[in-house]
Design a protein around this motif. Structure first.
Motif, short mmCIF file in Angstrom:
data_model
loop_
_atom_site.label_atom_id
_atom_site.label_comp_id
_atom_site.label_asym_id
_atom_site.label_seq_id
_atom_site.Cartn_x
_atom_site.Cartn_y
_atom_site.Cartn_z
N ILE A 1 7.54 17.71 -16.76
CA ILE A 1 8.60 18.47 -16.67
C ILE A 1 9.05 18.98 -15.07
O ILE A 1 10.26 18.97 -14.89
CB ILE A 1 8.47 19.87 -17.53
CG1 ILE A 1 8.12 19.56 -18.84
CG2 ILE A 1 9.64 20.80 -17.39
CD1 ILE A 1 7.85 20.73 -19.75
N ALA A 2 7.87 19.01 -14.57
CA ALA A 2 8.19 19.58 -13.00
C ALA A 2 8.88 18.39 -12.29
O ALA A 2 9.80 18.55 -11.41
CB ALA A 2 6.86 19.74 -12.31
N GLY A 3 8.71 17.02 -12.53
CA GLY A 3 9.01 15.76 -12.09
C GLY A 3 9.02 15.78 -10.42
O GLY A 3 8.09 16.00 -9.90
N LEU B 1 -3.55 14.29 -12.66
CA LEU B 1 -3.93 12.89 -12.91
C LEU B 1 -4.50 13.18 -14.39
O LEU B 1 -5.40 14.16 -14.68
CB LEU B 1 -5.04 12.35 -12.03
CG LEU B 1 -4.27 12.19 -10.59
CD1 LEU B 1 -5.53 11.48 -9.94
CD2 LEU B 1 -3.19 11.17 -10.81
N ASP B 2 -4.59 12.02 -14.96
CA ASP B 2 -5.08 11.89 -16.49
C ASP B 2 -6.71 11.65 -16.16
O ASP B 2 -7.01 10.91 -15.34
CB ASP B 2 -4.37 10.50 -17.12
CG ASP B 2 -5.31 10.37 -18.57
OD1 ASP B 2 -6.16 11.17 -18.69
OD2 ASP B 2 -4.68 9.41 -19.27
N LEU C 1 -0.46 17.16 -18.20
CA LEU C 1 0.14 15.87 -17.97
C LEU C 1 1.92 16.23 -18.25
O LEU C 1 2.68 16.10 -17.28
CB LEU C 1 -0.21 14.71 -18.33
CG LEU C 1 -1.46 14.45 -17.48
CD1 LEU C 1 -1.88 13.22 -18.37
CD2 LEU C 1 -1.25 13.88 -16.24
N GLN C 2 2.12 16.72 -19.42
CA GLN C 2 3.24 17.04 -20.07
C GLN C 2 4.08 18.24 -19.11
O GLN C 2 5.26 17.96 -18.67
CB GLN C 2 3.53 17.61 -21.22
CG GLN C 2 3.19 16.51 -22.28
CD GLN C 2 3.00 17.00 -23.94
OE1 GLN C 2 2.83 18.05 -23.91
NE2 GLN C 2 2.81 16.21 -24.52
N ILE D 1 -6.31 19.10 -6.48
CA ILE D 1 -5.69 17.99 -7.70
C ILE D 1 -6.36 18.71 -8.88
O ILE D 1 -7.39 19.42 -9.09
CB ILE D 1 -6.28 16.92 -7.38
CG1 ILE D 1 -5.80 15.61 -8.41
CG2 ILE D 1 -8.17 16.76 -7.93
CD1 ILE D 1 -5.81 14.26 -7.86
N LEU D 2 -5.46 18.56 -9.92
CA LEU D 2 -5.91 18.97 -11.20
C LEU D 2 -5.85 17.48 -12.03
O LEU D 2 -5.09 16.84 -12.20
CB LEU D 2 -4.34 19.79 -11.73
CG LEU D 2 -4.55 20.03 -13.41
CD1 LEU D 2 -5.90 20.83 -13.67
CD2 LEU D 2 -3.21 21.04 -13.66
N PHE D 3 -7.11 17.53 -12.75
CA PHE D 3 -7.36 16.57 -13.57
C PHE D 3 -7.03 16.80 -15.24
O PHE D 3 -7.58 17.97 -15.53
CB PHE D 3 -8.77 15.96 -13.64
CG PHE D 3 -8.74 14.98 -12.54
CD1 PHE D 3 -8.12 13.81 -12.46
CD2 PHE D 3 -9.49 15.51 -11.49
CE1 PHE D 3 -8.50 12.93 -11.28
CE2 PHE D 3 -9.80 14.68 -10.28
CZ PHE D 3 -9.28 13.36 -10.31
N ASP D 4 -6.21 16.28 -16.11
CA ASP D 4 -6.11 16.78 -17.66
C ASP D 4 -6.99 16.03 -18.24
O ASP D 4 -6.80 14.80 -18.32
CB ASP D 4 -4.54 16.57 -17.82
CG ASP D 4 -4.13 16.98 -19.12
OD1 ASP D 4 -5.37 17.24 -19.75
OD2 ASP D 4 -3.16 16.97 -19.43
N ALA D 5 -8.27 16.46 -18.53
CA ALA D 5 -9.34 15.81 -19.29
C ALA D 5 -9.12 15.93 -20.92
O ALA D 5 -9.91 15.49 -21.50
CB ALA D 5 -10.44 16.23 -18.91
N ASP D 6 -7.84 16.48 -21.40
CA ASP D 6 -7.71 16.65 -22.64
C ASP D 6 -6.88 15.58 -23.02
O ASP D 6 -5.48 15.59 -22.54
CB ASP D 6 -7.17 18.32 -22.76
CG ASP D 6 -6.83 18.51 -24.53
OD1 ASP D 6 -7.04 17.44 -25.27
OD2 ASP D 6 -6.27 19.57 -24.44
#
Ligand SMILES: Nc1ncnc2c1ncn2[C@@H]1O[C@H](COP(=O)(O)OP(=O)(O)OP(=O)(O)O)[C@@H](O)[C@H]1O
Ligand SMILES: [Mg+2]
Length: 210
Positions: A49-51, A59-60, A44-45, A33-38
């Protein structure tokens, strides 16, 4: 589970690019899993785009990062993309919960010297997280003919180890980002970039195993 955070004190060093590509490469091996901590939300953007074609869960992670990572502990790899400040609460939290922090740096003495602050924060974090490992990764290098002499000298002044795999500046990284893909999904357009990412993964695995 191995928690791997991309941290740094300089904007634009390649944290998001490496977070996305390393997480995508790990996900080929085991649940990741990838967490976007920024709070900027770049990962997340990319995922938006990948949809429907996304091959990676993003995840945020900008709030309650530690709790969210803990709830994902049945997965094999958790990658965390941090904001461009080591003093931000998200980076500090990532330093507390990670097994390995990766610090992407551009091969210039100025960028390498800026890593001194990270070295200090990594050492502080080791009081509570003694097994924390840290690795500099040269990103956006211009040629295979090694770092510039000055950059190599600057690197020696830091006590943080550097990966032997350097990631070259390649247009495939920018195109993949625009298309909501990793370089591993770019076919022949991304083949050389993908090779470097897989080589880095092999090297990271040795750092996580020993
Ligand atoms: N190896 C590379 N080859 C080509 N372009 C790259 C590479 N790595 C990063 N870039 C480009 O450099 C820019 C900055 O990269 P990125 O957004 O990953 O950095 P960052 O450290 O996450 O930045 P921020 O600190 O703003 O979060 C982006 O336009 C990205 O596409
Ligand atoms: Mg980023």
């Amino acid at each position: 589970m191995q928690v791997i955070a991309l941290v740094g004190n300089k904007g634009g060093a390649g944290k998001t690019t490496l977070a996305i590509n390393l997480a995508s490469a790990f996900s080929e091996l085991a649940p990741t899993i990838l967490f976007d901590a920024d709070p900027q939300g770049s990962s997340l953007q990319w995922c938006n785009i990948a949809g429907d074609t996304a091959t990676l869960d993003v995840l945020d992670g900008s709030v309650n990062l530690a709790d969210q990572v803990r709830s994902s502990s049945d997965l094999s790899y958790c990658v965390v993309d941090c904001p461009p400040s080591v003093h931000s609460e998200q980076t500090q939290e990532a330093l507390r919960i990670s097994d390995l922090v990766i610090i992407p740096v551009q091969p210039s003495p100025l960028d390498l010297w800026a890593s001194v602050h990270i070295e200090t924060e990594v050492n502080k974090a080791r009081t509570a997280n003694p097994d924390l490992r840290a690795l500099l990764v040269i990103n956006q290098s211009e040629s295979r003919t090694r770092l510039s002499k000055l950059a190599a000298e600057a690197l020696k002044e830091l006590s943080l180890p550097a990966a032997t795999t350097a990631i070259r500046r390649r247009v495939a990284h920018r195109n993949a980002m625009l298309e909501g893909r990793s370089v591993l999904q770019m076919g022949s357009r991304g083949a050389m970039a993908a090779d470097e990412i897989r080589q880095l993964i092999d090297e990271l695995k040795t750092h996580m195993e020993t």
